[in-house]
Design an enzyme around this catalytic site. Structure first.
Site, PDB file in Angstrom:
ATOM      1  N   ASN A   1     -16.918  26.571 -24.082  1.00  0.00           N
ATOM      2  CA  ASN A   1     -17.734  25.689 -23.393  1.00  0.00           C
ATOM      3  C   ASN A   1     -17.327  25.762 -22.067  1.00  0.00           C
ATOM      4  O   ASN A   1     -16.349  26.039 -21.547  1.00  0.00           O
ATOM      5  CB  ASN A   1     -16.962  24.196 -23.924  1.00  0.00           C
ATOM      6  CG  ASN A   1     -17.607  23.984 -25.326  1.00  0.00           C
ATOM      7  OD1 ASN A   1     -18.345  24.277 -25.679  1.00  0.00           O
ATOM      8  ND2 ASN A   1     -16.649  23.339 -26.272  1.00  0.00           N
TER       9      ASN A   1
ATOM     10  N   SER B   1     -13.386  24.539 -28.847  1.00  0.00           N
ATOM     11  CA  SER B   1     -13.669  23.192 -29.499  1.00  0.00           C
ATOM     12  C   SER B   1     -12.595  23.031 -30.604  1.00  0.00           C
ATOM     13  O   SER B   1     -12.110  24.023 -31.118  1.00  0.00           O
ATOM     14  CB  SER B   1     -14.917  23.206 -30.180  1.00  0.00           C
ATOM     15  OG  SER B   1     -15.035  22.202 -31.183  1.00  0.00           O
TER      16      SER B   1
ATOM     17  N   SER C   1       0.751  -1.239  -0.207  1.00  0.00           N
ATOM     18  CA  SER C   1       0.060   0.004   0.019  1.00  0.00           C
ATOM     19  C   SER C   1       0.636   1.150  -0.110  1.00  0.00           C
ATOM     20  O   SER C   1       0.390   2.330  -0.099  1.00  0.00           O
ATOM     21  CB  SER C   1      -0.776  -0.034   1.088  1.00  0.00           C
ATOM     22  OG  SER C   1      -0.254  -0.190   2.645  1.00  0.00           O
TER      23      SER C   1
ATOM     24  N   GLN D   1      -7.562  -1.881   3.844  1.00  0.00           N
ATOM     25  CA  GLN D   1      -6.673  -1.255   3.202  1.00  0.00           C
ATOM     26  C   GLN D   1      -6.991  -0.797   2.237  1.00  0.00           C
ATOM     27  O   GLN D   1      -6.478   0.487   1.637  1.00  0.00           O
ATOM     28  CB  GLN D   1      -5.398  -2.275   2.843  1.00  0.00           C
ATOM     29  CG  GLN D   1      -4.118  -1.563   2.065  1.00  0.00           C
ATOM     30  CD  GLN D   1      -2.989  -2.317   1.857  1.00  0.00           C
ATOM     31  OE1 GLN D   1      -2.363  -2.920   3.172  1.00  0.00           O
ATOM     32  NE2 GLN D   1      -2.725  -2.868   0.694  1.00  0.00           N
TER      33      GLN D   1
ATOM     34  N   TYR E   1      -9.931  -6.155  12.693  1.00  0.00           N
ATOM     35  CA  TYR E   1      -9.155  -5.778  11.501  1.00  0.00           C
ATOM     36  C   TYR E   1      -9.111  -6.667  10.494  1.00  0.00           C
ATOM     37  O   TYR E   1      -8.935  -7.861  10.720  1.00  0.00           O
ATOM     38  CB  TYR E   1      -7.647  -5.315  11.713  1.00  0.00           C
ATOM     39  CG  TYR E   1      -7.045  -4.783  10.523  1.00  0.00           C
ATOM     40  CD1 TYR E   1      -7.093  -3.641  10.187  1.00  0.00           C
ATOM     41  CD2 TYR E   1      -6.108  -5.665   9.877  1.00  0.00           C
ATOM     42  CE1 TYR E   1      -6.309  -3.213   9.300  1.00  0.00           C
ATOM     43  CE2 TYR E   1      -5.626  -5.272   8.748  1.00  0.00           C
ATOM     44  CZ  TYR E   1      -5.716  -3.861   8.166  1.00  0.00           C
ATOM     45  OH  TYR E   1      -5.052  -3.711   7.302  1.00  0.00           O
TER      46      TYR E   1
ATOM     47  N   THR F   1     -39.496  25.891 -11.710  1.00  0.00           N
ATOM     48  CA  THR F   1     -39.810  24.605 -11.325  1.00  0.00           C
ATOM     49  C   THR F   1     -40.045  23.585 -12.533  1.00  0.00           C
ATOM     50  O   THR F   1     -40.675  24.368 -13.420  1.00  0.00           O
ATOM     51  CB  THR F   1     -40.958  24.502 -10.492  1.00  0.00           C
ATOM     52  OG1 THR F   1     -42.170  24.718 -11.361  1.00  0.00           O
ATOM     53  CG2 THR F   1     -40.947  25.396  -9.113  1.00  0.00           C
ATOM     54  N   HIS F   2     -39.771  22.223 -12.441  1.00  0.00           N
ATOM     55  CA  HIS F   2     -39.536  21.661 -13.713  1.00  0.00           C
ATOM     56  C   HIS F   2     -38.786  22.114 -14.991  1.00  0.00           C
ATOM     57  O   HIS F   2     -39.445  21.894 -15.989  1.00  0.00           O
ATOM     58  CB  HIS F   2     -41.217  21.246 -14.150  1.00  0.00           C
ATOM     59  CG  HIS F   2     -42.009  20.972 -13.176  1.00  0.00           C
ATOM     60  ND1 HIS F   2     -42.248  19.640 -12.762  1.00  0.00           N
ATOM     61  CD2 HIS F   2     -42.694  21.768 -12.155  1.00  0.00           C
ATOM     62  CE1 HIS F   2     -43.340  19.407 -11.597  1.00  0.00           C
ATOM     63  NE2 HIS F   2     -43.294  20.846 -11.052  1.00  0.00           N
TER      64      HIS F   2
ATOM     65  N   GLU G   1     -19.132  21.363 -16.401  1.00  0.00           N
ATOM     66  CA  GLU G   1     -19.419  20.036 -17.042  1.00  0.00           C
ATOM     67  C   GLU G   1     -18.555  19.025 -16.089  1.00  0.00           C
ATOM     68  O   GLU G   1     -19.074  17.978 -15.472  1.00  0.00           O
ATOM     69  CB  GLU G   1     -19.122  19.787 -18.199  1.00  0.00           C
ATOM     70  CG  GLU G   1     -19.993  20.921 -19.153  1.00  0.00           C
ATOM     71  CD  GLU G   1     -19.392  20.766 -20.741  1.00  0.00           C
ATOM     72  OE1 GLU G   1     -19.572  20.036 -21.120  1.00  0.00           O
ATOM     73  OE2 GLU G   1     -19.044  22.104 -21.039  1.00  0.00           O
TER      74      GLU G   1
ATOM     75  N   ASN H   1      -2.655  -2.069  13.430  1.00  0.00           N
ATOM     76  CA  ASN H   1      -3.680  -1.848  13.200  1.00  0.00           C
ATOM     77  C   ASN H   1      -4.394  -0.747  13.921  1.00  0.00           C
ATOM     78  O   ASN H   1      -5.251   0.131  13.546  1.00  0.00           O
ATOM     79  CB  ASN H   1      -4.518  -3.249  13.749  1.00  0.00           C
ATOM     80  CG  ASN H   1      -4.212  -4.335  13.198  1.00  0.00           C
ATOM     81  OD1 ASN H   1      -3.789  -4.368  12.021  1.00  0.00           O
ATOM     82  ND2 ASN H   1      -4.895  -5.675  13.631  1.00  0.00           N
TER      83      ASN H   1
ATOM     84  N   LYS I   1     -17.088  27.986 -30.695  1.00  0.00           N
ATOM     85  CA  LYS I   1     -17.531  27.198 -29.412  1.00  0.00           C
ATOM     86  C   LYS I   1     -16.735  27.995 -28.282  1.00  0.00           C
ATOM     87  O   LYS I   1     -15.494  28.135 -28.196  1.00  0.00           O
ATOM     88  CB  LYS I   1     -17.231  26.014 -29.309  1.00  0.00           C
ATOM     89  CG  LYS I   1     -18.256  25.142 -30.215  1.00  0.00           C
ATOM     90  CD  LYS I   1     -19.784  25.240 -29.846  1.00  0.00           C
ATOM     91  CE  LYS I   1     -20.057  24.562 -28.328  1.00  0.00           C
ATOM     92  NZ  LYS I   1     -19.853  23.164 -28.659  1.00  0.00           N
TER      93      LYS I   1
ATOM     94  N   LYS J   1      -8.257   3.501   1.649  1.00  0.00           N
ATOM     95  CA  LYS J   1      -7.523   4.754   1.423  1.00  0.00           C
ATOM     96  C   LYS J   1      -7.437   5.458   0.087  1.00  0.00           C
ATOM     97  O   LYS J   1      -7.879   6.645  -0.033  1.00  0.00           O
ATOM     98  CB  LYS J   1      -6.038   4.447   1.827  1.00  0.00           C
ATOM     99  CG  LYS J   1      -5.607   4.466   3.167  1.00  0.00           C
ATOM    100  CD  LYS J   1      -4.498   3.525   3.605  1.00  0.00           C
ATOM    101  CE  LYS J   1      -4.675   2.797   5.040  1.00  0.00           C
ATOM    102  NZ  LYS J   1      -5.686   1.877   4.951  1.00  0.00           N
TER     103      LYS J   1
END
Ligand code: ARG
Length: 467
Positions: A294, A286, A27, A331, A326, A158-159, A299, A113, A292, A334
């Site tokens: 963007n 783009s 690790s 592990q 444990y 709304t909607h 996003e 541990n 463009k 992480k």
């Protein structure tokens, strides 16, 4: 990182793990990030061992100096992490023991541990505090953008259909509220992470006379009154990762809030809405279409919520059905945790910066907010004030809206005769309803987008955020 010959192996084993096993189980490639906290925890542990007489003053000093030297070397990029030493704990301890003989006493009454549980709690505490500060920065960006455009009104939706007029600032303040709840959740999460598990040993504490409270105090695991907070069950102490999960859940909600804000930004930046303009340096172009511009930051902020939610799911699944106590499975917590904090902190910061580089197109907002249909509910309220039951008023105004549509006229240009064709209770004063300023001034309820209310809220937030 390559596996070379295994350096440290206990007496229990006749042979070293094969290279592919070392590669699978290591690790260090990711938990090296815990080094600062691992060293701080070890220094506190050594001081405690001296305090209870398990280390001499000199041994403790040697260990402390050794660990501080290692910290300096890590900082300078001079320490070579060794994969065959598995993880950050073994790497640091082995290096210490190589430098000072007393290092061999450091692991007295300690297991990896409880050590890893300690490191994770300490690491997370710091990340939570940083993220809390960064959330405040994001709130500040929202308040400032709203404050710079305090007179701008847009349709509320709304909607995703035009509903009623609101101040642009009111819309942004909704996000300030969301991020405030996130801030509170992080603080709750901090309190539960802020309990010291050291002394839990591998599972059953230790027969040695250590002082858990001493270590807890050294490392700031204290309550508001400065009293040490230590875990109360050694088995729970080494197997608990609830604090990681809680944080991952709070972070996932932050990511979801960011994705909602991002979606509003994407919509507002479109030619269809045209409510905002993001500075060039906070947009991308783009490769094919020359025209463009963007909103990629927004996003990606929206998209990154996917991995943060995914990390929460991975962590929940990781803990589900794990037997006490444990297990090496742990592990796996992480990388999910690190990715969550990295992703959420980076997103909070870049979105805050993007908002500081965003301007409002007042004209486009005014045109959209000028839609008289946004005040249809005000017209119904007007009839209610004349004594009409709301259900009937709703029906009558619905008929008025239909009539305007059939006549191809905006709602506020209907004549009194046309209004009265829907219901006789309409009088001359009905047409005065279509005054946007007056309508907004009249929304005086707490939390409403009224002129004075929104100004009050902006002032309140400025004060709270220290600006
Ligand atoms: N690298 C391990 C982890 O992250 C540290 C604890 C190892 N404990 C053990 N008994 N093998 O969980």
């Amino acid at each position: 990182m390559k596996s070379s010959k295994t350096v440290s192996r206990s007496g229990r084993f006749a042979s070293h793990p094969s290279a592919n096993v070392a590669l699978f189980t290591e690790s260090i490639s990711f938990d090296w990030r815990l080094w600062r906290h691992d060293i701080a925890g070890s220094i506190a542990h050594a001081m405690m061992l001296q305090h209870v007489g398990l280390l001499t003053r000199k041994e403790c000093r040697d260990i402390t100096n050794g660990l501080e030297g290692i910290a300096r070397d890590i900082e300078a990029g001079k320490l070579q992490w060794k994969l065959e030493l598995e993880d950050v704990h073994m790497n640091i301890e082995a290096e210490l023991t190589r430098r000072v003989p007393a290092g061999a006493k450091l692991h007295t009454a300690r297991s990896r541990n409880d050590q890893v549980a300690l490191d994770m709690r300490m690491w997370l505490r710091d990340e939570i505090l940083s993220l809390c500060g960064e959330l405040r920065g994001l709130q500040r960006s929202l308040i400032e953008l709203g404050g710079r455009n305090a007179d701008v009104v847009i349709p509320g939706y709304t909607h995703l259909q035009r509903a009623q007029p609101v101040y642009f600032a009111h819309h942004l303040l909704a996000y300030a509220e969301m991020f405030d709840r996130d801030w509170e959740r992080l603080h709750d999460c901090f309190a539960r992470a802020n309990v010291c598990p050291l002394g839990s040993g591998a599972i059953a504490g230790s027969t040695l006379p250590i002082d858990r409270e001493f270590v807890a105090k050294q490392l700031g695991f204290v309550d508001a009154k400065g009293r040490p907070r230590v875990t109360q069950n050694s088995m729970d102490g080494v197997s608990d990762r609830d604090f990681v999960l809680e944080f991952a859940a709070a972070a996932a909600l932050i990511a979801v809030h960011l994705s909602r804000l991002a979606e509003d930004v994407v919509l507002w930046a479109s030619a269809e809405f045209h409510y905002i303009r993001i500075d060039d340096e906070y947009t991308t172009g783009s490769s094919l279409m020359p025209q463009k511009k963007n909103p990629d930051i927004a996003e990606l902020a929206r998209g990154k919520s996917g991995r943060v939610i995914g990390n929460l799911m991975a962590l929940l699944t990781l803990l589900k059905g794990l037997p006490m106590t444990y297990n090496r499975d742990l592990q796996e917590d992480k990388e999910r945790l690190f990715d969550t904090t990295d992703t959420v902190r980076a997103t909070v910061n870049i979105v805050a910066a993007m908002l500081r580089h965003t301007a409002v197109n007042a004209g486009a907002c005014a045109r959209a907010a000028g839609d008289p249909a946004l005040l249809a509910t005000d017209l119904a309220d007007h009839l209610v004030l004349k004594g009409m039951p709301f259900r009937k008023a709703h029906h009558v105004v619905g008929a008025v809206v239909l009539l305007a549509e059939q006549l191809g006229k905006p709602l506020d240009t209907l004549t009194l005769a046309e209004l009265r064709s829907a219901d006789k209770s309409f009088g001359q004063d009905a047409l005065q309803v279509f005054d946007l300023k007056k309508s907004l001034a009249g929304r005086r309820l707490t939390g409403a987008p009224g002129t004075s209310e929104v100004r009050k809220q902006l002032a309140h937030w400025r004060k709270r955020l220290g600006r």
